[in-house]
Write a protein that holds these residues in place. Structure first.
Motif, PDB file in Angstrom:
ATOM      1  N   ALA A 101       0.830  -1.206   0.000  1.00  0.00           N
ATOM      2  CA  ALA A 101       0.000   0.000   0.000  1.00  0.00           C
ATOM      3  C   ALA A 101       0.866   1.258   0.000  1.00  0.00           C
ATOM      4  CB  ALA A 101      -0.931  -0.014   1.205  1.00  0.00           C
ATOM      5  N   LEU A 102       1.915   1.260   0.797  1.00  0.00           N
ATOM      6  CA  LEU A 102       2.798   2.432   0.855  1.00  0.00           C
ATOM      7  C   LEU A 102       3.529   2.643  -0.466  1.00  0.00           C
ATOM      8  CD1 LEU A 102       4.218   1.857   4.436  1.00  0.00           C
ATOM      9  CD2 LEU A 102       2.786   3.778   3.721  1.00  0.00           C
ATOM     10  N   VAL A 103       4.012   1.555  -1.051  1.00  0.00           N
ATOM     11  CA  VAL A 103       4.720   1.674  -2.332  1.00  0.00           C
ATOM     12  C   VAL A 103       3.773   2.157  -3.428  1.00  0.00           C
ATOM     13  CG1 VAL A 103       5.929   0.361  -4.132  1.00  0.00           C
ATOM     14  CG2 VAL A 103       6.477  -0.033  -1.720  1.00  0.00           C
ATOM     15  N   GLY A 104       2.559   1.583  -3.484  1.00  0.00           N
ATOM     16  CA  GLY A 104       1.582   2.013  -4.488  1.00  0.00           C
ATOM     17  C   GLY A 104       1.153   3.446  -4.293  1.00  0.00           C
ATOM     18  N   TRP A 105       1.084   3.878  -3.041  1.00  0.00           N
ATOM     19  CA  TRP A 105       0.725   5.259  -2.711  1.00  0.00           C
ATOM     20  C   TRP A 105       1.788   6.212  -3.241  1.00  0.00           C
ATOM     21  CZ3 TRP A 105      -0.504   6.750   3.084  1.00  0.00           C
ATOM     22  CH2 TRP A 105      -1.349   7.871   3.110  1.00  0.00           C
ATOM     23  N   SER A 106       3.030   5.827  -3.127  1.00  0.00           N
ATOM     24  CA  SER A 106       4.117   6.650  -3.677  1.00  0.00           C
ATOM     25  C   SER A 106       4.008   6.743  -5.192  1.00  0.00           C
ATOM     26  CB  SER A 106       5.484   6.062  -3.299  1.00  0.00           C
ATOM     27  OG  SER A 106       5.706   6.099  -1.908  1.00  0.00           O
ATOM     28  N   ARG A 107       3.694   5.621  -5.815  1.00  0.00           N
ATOM     29  CA  ARG A 107       3.583   5.597  -7.277  1.00  0.00           C
ATOM     30  C   ARG A 107       2.473   6.528  -7.756  1.00  0.00           C
ATOM     31  NH1 ARG A 107       3.777  -1.012  -7.800  1.00  0.00           N
ATOM     32  NH2 ARG A 107       6.007  -1.272  -7.345  1.00  0.00           N
ATOM     33  N   ARG A 108       1.413   6.613  -6.988  1.00  0.00           N
ATOM     34  CA  ARG A 108       0.312   7.500  -7.374  1.00  0.00           C
ATOM     35  C   ARG A 108       0.693   8.965  -7.220  1.00  0.00           C
ATOM     36  NH1 ARG A 108      -4.878   7.291  -8.736  1.00  0.00           N
ATOM     37  NH2 ARG A 108      -6.184   9.092  -8.214  1.00  0.00           N
ATOM     38  N   GLY A 109       1.654   9.239  -6.352  1.00  0.00           N
ATOM     39  CA  GLY A 109       2.132  10.606  -6.171  1.00  0.00           C
ATOM     40  C   GLY A 109       1.348  11.413  -5.170  1.00  0.00           C
ATOM     41  N   PHE A 131       8.601   5.590   7.564  1.00  0.00           N
ATOM     42  CA  PHE A 131       9.055   6.860   8.133  1.00  0.00           C
ATOM     43  C   PHE A 131       9.906   7.632   7.130  1.00  0.00           C
ATOM     44  CE2 PHE A 131      12.066   9.153  11.064  1.00  0.00           C
ATOM     45  CZ  PHE A 131      11.137   9.963  11.691  1.00  0.00           C
ATOM     46  N   LEU A 132      10.662   6.932   6.298  1.00  0.00           N
ATOM     47  CA  LEU A 132      11.566   7.577   5.341  1.00  0.00           C
ATOM     48  C   LEU A 132      10.858   8.027   4.077  1.00  0.00           C
ATOM     49  CD1 LEU A 132      14.689   5.239   5.628  1.00  0.00           C
ATOM     50  CD2 LEU A 132      14.215   7.368   6.851  1.00  0.00           C
ATOM     51  N   GLY A 133       9.571   7.727   3.939  1.00  0.00           N
ATOM     52  CA  GLY A 133       8.843   8.134   2.743  1.00  0.00           C
ATOM     53  C   GLY A 133       9.241   7.283   1.550  1.00  0.00           C
ATOM     54  N   PRO A 134       9.121   7.808   0.341  1.00  0.00           N
ATOM     55  CA  PRO A 134       9.461   7.036  -0.855  1.00  0.00           C
ATOM     56  C   PRO A 134      10.887   6.489  -0.856  1.00  0.00           C
ATOM     57  CG  PRO A 134       8.200   8.977  -1.455  1.00  0.00           C
ATOM     58  CD  PRO A 134       8.503   9.116   0.008  1.00  0.00           C
ATOM     59  N   ASP A 135      11.787   7.106  -0.080  1.00  0.00           N
ATOM     60  CA  ASP A 135      13.156   6.601  -0.021  1.00  0.00           C
ATOM     61  C   ASP A 135      13.235   5.212   0.594  1.00  0.00           C
ATOM     62  OD1 ASP A 135      14.090   8.922  -1.153  1.00  0.00           O
ATOM     63  OD2 ASP A 135      14.740   9.832   0.736  1.00  0.00           O
ATOM     64  N   GLY A 136      12.191   4.812   1.313  1.00  0.00           N
ATOM     65  CA  GLY A 136      12.178   3.478   1.914  1.00  0.00           C
ATOM     66  C   GLY A 136      11.454   2.439   1.077  1.00  0.00           C
ATOM     67  N   ASP A 137      10.931   2.838  -0.089  1.00  0.00           N
ATOM     68  CA  ASP A 137      10.115   1.926  -0.889  1.00  0.00           C
ATOM     69  C   ASP A 137      10.900   0.744  -1.449  1.00  0.00           C
ATOM     70  OD1 ASP A 137       7.974   3.488  -0.337  1.00  0.00           O
ATOM     71  OD2 ASP A 137       7.719   4.302  -2.358  1.00  0.00           O
ATOM     72  N   ALA A 138      12.163   0.970  -1.827  1.00  0.00           N
ATOM     73  CA  ALA A 138      12.953  -0.130  -2.399  1.00  0.00           C
ATOM     74  C   ALA A 138      13.128  -1.249  -1.388  1.00  0.00           C
ATOM     75  CB  ALA A 138      14.313   0.395  -2.866  1.00  0.00           C
ATOM     76  N   ALA A 139      13.402  -0.888  -0.134  1.00  0.00           N
ATOM     77  CA  ALA A 139      13.554  -1.899   0.909  1.00  0.00           C
ATOM     78  C   ALA A 139      12.231  -2.596   1.196  1.00  0.00           C
ATOM     79  CB  ALA A 139      14.107  -1.255   2.180  1.00  0.00           C
TER      80      ALA A 139
END
Length: 428
Positions: A101-109, A131-139
């Motif tokens: 959900a967090l990763v998809g939320w970042s993708r939506r912008g 907590f790190l925002g999109p910077d944490g999505d890869a992990a």
């Protein structure tokens, strides 16, 4: 002269005595080595070398003088906008849904920057990256979309009843240790320096009370000492009692040193919004008026009925699932009421009842990948967030009435049908 060999009844007695002796030895060996907890409850005890701000409890003895400063810095971190709060619940393998959900939320912008992030149990596993925002999505994508979690549940086959858990704890420690790196701590410390707060809950078994840890403070201290405590807190928060073993955390108070035994934070706090826990008195909540509160439930709030096999593991799995579901619903009601009373917008999401979710202990690669992709897809389609009423009504709807229910996102046709049905019945 050779020793006589027991025979008949004597031989059977010898085997019984030998097995009892072996079992006693194994029980002693399997017990967690620890110093006993003190008879007196030290509310301000902390790990050696760490400041008081590293954690808080729900006891009135906990220092409250730092609360106004915490709130002031949180408001400053919002830079003039509303404070955004993200609360991540427990749910075991359901963490894959929250991660997706967090990763998809970042993708939506449309994913906001969060000034407060809280995590409990499985939510603690994803909280640092959230907590790190999109910077944490890869992990998040690497850790929760398949492979790394496939071997988390390793049963203790021999003398399992003598241990503190059905499953070994080493795989969970190794999993968390893999991602809690010096680089992660440095990134968390930088974000925390802006005033943002990262909080994780564990349960102190000795006092049977929740303990809220400020991981930003620990990250700022850094070093191997800080990294190990950071890791151990996350492991403890995710250690479901009876499933994973508890974690021993050494602490000290006024020169006295002792050990505390910590387990799953969800045992006492299924989820939490920070203003309730960080010693902010009710009258101070006015400073956070207008905040946006987002709650991700890493599990289902309603499940279809099914026949439970009588084996130990199936019973444990269904019991854990039932406990999570009930406690999560109660916690949502409390958090929603607190938010409403203090002028905060409250949004909720959870794994829908109709989704083929196999419970918090199914960490297989296929299940995790399916949950992750489902969460990411729903977020990208803006079908993730709803009001508590919408999400709970969708959870209580019977998925068998809808042939395609398995593909429905948390906010979609199921919630619309449930709401329409209530309206037709004359409800306001």
């Amino acid at each position: 002269m050779t020793a006589a060999t027991p025979s008949g009844g004597a031989a059977r007695l010898w085997r019984v005595v030998s097995m009892v002796a072996l079992a006693t030895c194994l029980a002693a060996c399997s017990a967690l080595p620890r110093r006993p907890a003190p008879d007196y409850w030290y509310a301000t005890a902390v790990p050696a070398g760490f400041p008081d701000a590293v954690r808080a409890t729900d006891r009135p003895e906990t220092p409250e003088e730092r609360a106004p400063e915490v709130v002031r810095r949180i408001v400053e971190a919002a830079q003039g906008g509303p404070v955004n709060v993200l609360a991540l619940s427990g749910g075991g393998a359901g963490a894959a849904f929250g991660a997706g959900a967090l990763v998809g939320w970042s993708r939506r912008g449309t994913r906001p920057d969060f000034q407060i992030v809280t995590g409990v149990s499985a939510g603690a596993l994803i909280a640092p990256f959230a907590f790190l925002g999109p910077d944490g999505d890869a992990a998040l994508s690497e850790a929760f979309s398949g492979g790394p979690t496939a071997h988390l549940l390793q049963r203790r086959w021999a003398f399992a009843w003598l241990n503190s858990s059905l499953y070994r704890g080493e795989p969970l420690v190794a999993f968390v240790d893999r991602y809690v790196t010096d680089e992660l701590l440095a990134a968390v410390a930088r974000k925390a320096a802006s005033g943002a707060v990262l909080l994780v809950a564990t349960t102190n078994l000795d006092t049977q009370r929740p303990v809220i840890w400020n991981l930003g403070v620990i990250a700022a201290i850094g070093g191997e000492r800080g990294r190990r405590l950071f890791r151990d807190i996350i492991v403890a928060s995710a250690s479901i009692p009876g499933v994973f073993p508890p974690v021993v955390i050494p602490v000290e108070e006024s020169g006295a040193q002792f050990d505390e035994l910590h387990v799953d934070g969800g045992t006492t706090a299924p989820l939490f919004i920070a203003p309730e826990i960080v010693n902010v008195l009710p009258e101070r909540l006015a400073q956070l008026r207008g905040a946006n509160v987002y709650v991700i439930v890493n599990g289902q709030l309603g499940v279809p009925a099914e026949t439970t096999p009588s084996g130990t593991i199936p019973v444990v799995k269904r019991s854990v699932s039932a406990a999570l579901q009930t406690s999560s619903r109660l916690a949502i009601e409390v958090a929603s009421a607190v938010s409403h009373q203090n002028g905060m917008a409250f949004r909720l999401t959870a794994i829908p009842t109709g989704f083929p979710y196999h419970g918090p202990l199914d960490a297989s690669a296929a299940s995790m990948q399916s949950l992750f992709e489902f969460g990411a897809s729903c977020a990208a389609d803006d079908a993730l967030w709803g009001s508590p009423l919408e999400v709970l009504q969708a959870a209580d709807a019977d998925p068998k009435r809808y042939a395609d229910a398995a593909g429905r996102c948390p906010v979609g046709p199921l919630s619309v049908v449930a709401t329409a049905g209530e309206a037709a019945a004359g409800s306001p």
